[in-house]
Design a protein around this motif. Structure first.
Motif, short mmCIF file in Angstrom:
data_model
loop_
_atom_site.label_atom_id
_atom_site.label_comp_id
_atom_site.label_asym_id
_atom_site.label_seq_id
_atom_site.Cartn_x
_atom_site.Cartn_y
_atom_site.Cartn_z
N GLY A 227 0.80 -1.22 0.00
CA GLY A 227 0.00 0.00 0.00
C GLY A 227 0.82 1.26 0.00
N ALA A 453 -8.16 -4.30 -4.17
CA ALA A 453 -9.25 -3.64 -3.43
C ALA A 453 -8.72 -2.89 -2.23
CB ALA A 453 -10.28 -4.68 -3.00
N ASP A 454 -7.71 -3.46 -1.56
CA ASP A 454 -7.10 -2.77 -0.41
C ASP A 454 -6.31 -1.56 -0.88
OD1 ASP A 454 -6.19 -2.66 2.46
OD2 ASP A 454 -4.26 -2.92 1.47
N GLU A 456 -6.94 0.26 -3.42
CA GLU A 456 -7.86 1.33 -3.82
C GLU A 456 -8.29 2.18 -2.63
OE1 GLU A 456 -10.92 -0.86 -5.80
OE2 GLU A 456 -9.93 -0.77 -7.74
N ARG A 457 -8.05 1.68 -1.42
CA ARG A 457 -8.36 2.51 -0.25
C ARG A 457 -7.48 3.75 -0.23
NH1 ARG A 457 -8.38 -2.66 2.56
NH2 ARG A 457 -10.53 -3.34 2.88
N ARG A 460 -9.40 6.42 -1.66
CA ARG A 460 -10.42 6.90 -0.73
C ARG A 460 -9.80 7.79 0.34
NH1 ARG A 460 -12.52 1.64 -1.66
NH2 ARG A 460 -11.69 0.76 0.27
N VAL A 461 -8.57 7.44 0.76
CA VAL A 461 -7.87 8.28 1.72
C VAL A 461 -7.59 9.65 1.11
CG1 VAL A 461 -5.69 8.59 2.96
CG2 VAL A 461 -6.84 6.38 3.01
N SER A 464 -10.94 11.44 1.11
CA SER A 464 -11.63 11.65 2.39
C SER A 464 -10.70 12.31 3.39
CB SER A 464 -12.16 10.32 2.91
OG SER A 464 -11.11 9.36 3.02
N GLU A 465 -9.78 11.55 4.00
CA GLU A 465 -8.93 12.10 5.05
C GLU A 465 -8.04 13.24 4.55
OE1 GLU A 465 -9.50 8.94 4.67
OE2 GLU A 465 -10.35 8.29 6.60
N ARG A 494 0.42 6.20 4.70
CA ARG A 494 0.55 4.75 4.52
C ARG A 494 1.67 4.17 5.38
NH1 ARG A 494 -4.03 2.61 2.39
NH2 ARG A 494 -3.24 1.34 0.70
N ARG A 497 0.13 3.79 8.65
CA ARG A 497 -0.79 2.64 8.62
C ARG A 497 -0.02 1.33 8.71
NH1 ARG A 497 -2.89 -0.62 4.55
NH2 ARG A 497 -4.99 -1.44 4.94
N SER A 508 -6.61 3.60 13.37
CA SER A 508 -6.30 4.08 12.03
C SER A 508 -5.35 5.27 12.18
CB SER A 508 -7.58 4.51 11.32
OG SER A 508 -8.18 5.60 12.00
#
Length: 563
Positions: A227, A453-454, A456-457, A460-461, A464-465, A494, A497, A508
């Motif tokens: 990631g 799929a992970d 692609e987060r 989203r980060v 969003s964040e 990351r 994370r 998180s």
């Protein structure tokens, strides 16, 4: 000598005592003088203290009750942790780039501030200045930062992008596995504001991921299997996904030439015959061929109907996921079928078709009634109006390939394409992957792809964040610089994370920063003297977060003790 407190007659006395050794060398004490009563206001002890203070040149009011003034507290813990990570990863080397370019202002400080703001409290560039008034940024002269300074720092970032890219690549190289690197590539759309037109504008109207036509730009990001983002690129907002793959991969290989093996995993939108042919020709600096795992896009399912016929016989009776392999264009074609997902997809499609049929029958009945002279409530319906509304409903249900609306007919009419419906049901629950990786089993190929799929987060980060969008910059280079700031913020995010995950923490990165934000720096002024700085007590939860992130505790500038 030292002072000693003694009690007598209910009062406390201060005595001056001397320590000495007698003729035999044994330690002894003797009282030199009794200075007076400690509990007597304005007595001998107070007079003696004031005299000593005058002799030292200090104000006699020091013996009075101290006048304490507290200044506003500033958040420290979150920016302290980010600052430690920034330096540990090597981002502070950016300062050397701009010193070499003879910038008189600390550009690296401005970049650092903007990156930290994305992670702590994302805001506009003016909002960054407001945010700075609430935090205690380590080793940054906050008062020297202005709005123009932030904007000029964005310009400097792009003016020296090649040197900055080298710094970022150097700090990422130790984090990238040399022997086997699995990288994921994907694009997303970033909404942009403004109606002005600029030379070389990347803000173009295109189909956003939300399914709307919007002014936007495209952001491509390459990430490792862990990631970690290692490369990004800004494309025009109307850029097709497929042509971006090859140029991006070539730049990644140039930047990370130490990689001995590279497997590219990409989503359905990036597969084309041209890409596959070109991918097969690419070689790494080590001489090994580039490997890939690509999902087959839905628009090309028709080419695989015949290939899947034999597999479908097993899929119909399967109760658990089955994975098999065949060949396609001299490449491995791995097919996975999940029966539960297939049933859900088939049932959902049937329900949507049934709803469309019910609506079509209602409109057809109304049209027939109108033709027979039956009056109904509401506006009169026309065949052209019914066709348009039904076609829109079909498109909304994503069934345009199955439910065919005859837009050229004078009358409202539609048909169900049985062949297209059968093909759609054949593909339900299936994942088809084209790959040239030879040493992975079919199940391992599927697992590698599902890891996307992970990854692609990360997008989203960003949305969003980090709140990369909407973007209000209008100049193309400022937009690219904004994306670069968000990319650096994503790297730090990351890494946080990864460390939290490695420590098996349920926090998180945003929750960890929120916990650390409660560590504050306070300033206290006593009797109008110079203020004394201090850090709030670090509780067990905050200490645990710092330990999990492998970050040392904030240092205490001054120990404040009030007697």
């Amino acid at each position: 000598m030292f002072t000693k407190l003694t009690r007598s007659g209910g009062h406390t006395y201060v005595q001056l005592v001397e320590s000495f050794r007698d003729e035999t060398g044994r330690p002894r004490q003797r009282t030199i003088s009794t200075l007076g009563r400690l509990d007597e206001v304005g007595g001998q002890v107070d007079s003696l203290l004031k005299g000593l203070l005058r002799a030292k040149g200090l104000p006699a009011s020091t013996t009075d009750t101290p006048q304490v003034a507290f200044e506003s507290a500033l958040a420290l813990g979150d920016v302290w942790a980010l600052d430690q990570l920034w330096k540990e990863l090597g981002f502070d080397a950016l300062a050397g780039v701009f010193r070499k370019a003879r910038y008189t202002t600390p550009v690296e400080h401005a970049i650092r501030v903007m990156v930290f703001n994305r992670l702590c409290d994302p805001d506009s560039k003016l909002g960054v200045l407001r945010w700075l008034q609430t935090v205690s940024m380590p080793q940054v002269d906050v008062a020297a930062l202005t709005h123009q300074h932030l904007l000029r720092s964005l310009d400097a970032l792009m003016d020296h992008q090649e040197a900055v890219d080298d710094v970022v690549a150097n700090l990422l190289r130790p984090l990238v596995d040399q022997d086997l690197s699995l990288v994921f590539y994907d694009l997303t759309t970033i909404r942009a504001a403004g109606l002005s037109e600029q030379v070389g504008d990347v803000r173009q109207y295109g189909m956003a991921k939300e399914g709307l036509i919007a002014r936007q730009f495209m952001l491509g990001v390459v990430q490792t299997a862990e990631g970690l983002p290692i490369y990004h690129e800004v494309f025009d907002g109307n850029q097709a996904e497929s042509p971006t793959l090859m140029p991006t991969l070539k730049k990644v290989l140039t930047r990370f030439g130490h990689i001995k093996r590279l497997i590219v995993v990409a989503d359905r939108g990036l597969l084309s015959l041209d890409n596959i042919d070109e991918l097969g020709k690419i070689q790494l600096p080590s001489g090994q061929a580039l490997e890939f795992i690509l999902a087959v896009p839905g628009r090309r399912y028709g080419e695989f109907v015949e290939v899947l016929q034999a597999f479908q016989a097993k899929a119909i009776t399967a109760e658990e996921e089955i994975i098999e392999e065949t060949s396609w264009h001299d490449l491995r074609l791995v097919v996975a079928h999940h029966p539960h997902s297939a049933k859900e997809q088939t049932l959902l499609r049937q329900e949507r078709i049934a709803a469309l049929r019910t609506q079509a029958q209602a409109w057809a009945g109304k049209l027939d009634g109108q033709d027979g002279g039956v009056s109904t409530r509401g506006r009169k319906l026309s065949d052209s109006g019914a066709k348009a509304r039904f076609y829109h409903a079909v498109k909304e249900a994503h069934l345009a390939k199955i439910v065919k609306v005859d837009l050229k007919s004078d009358l409202f009419n539609y048909t169900i394409d049985a062949a297209a419906l059968k093909q759609a049901e054949l593909m339900d629950g299936k994942l088809m992957l084209v790959t040239n990786v030879a040493d992975l089993t079919p199940r391992e190929v599927v697992q590698r792809y599902k890891a996307l799929a992970d990854i692609e987060r990360g997008f989203r980060v960003l949305k969003s964040e980090i709140e990369i969008a909407p973007v209000y910059h209008r100049l193309p280079e400022r937009i690219r610089a904004h994306a670069f700031i968000c990319f650096m913020a994503l790297i730090v995010y990351r890494v946080m994370r990864q460390r939290l995950k490695l420590a098996k923490s349920d926090l998180s990165p945003e929750r960890a920063l929120a916990e650390l934000r409660r560590i504050q720096r306070h300033k206290v002024r006593i009797n109008k003297a110079e203020p004394i700085s201090g850090i709030s007590t670090i509780n067990d939860a905050q200490a645990q977060v710092l330990e999990t992130l492998n970050i040392k505790k904030p240092t205490q500038d001054a120990q404040l003790t009030l007697l």
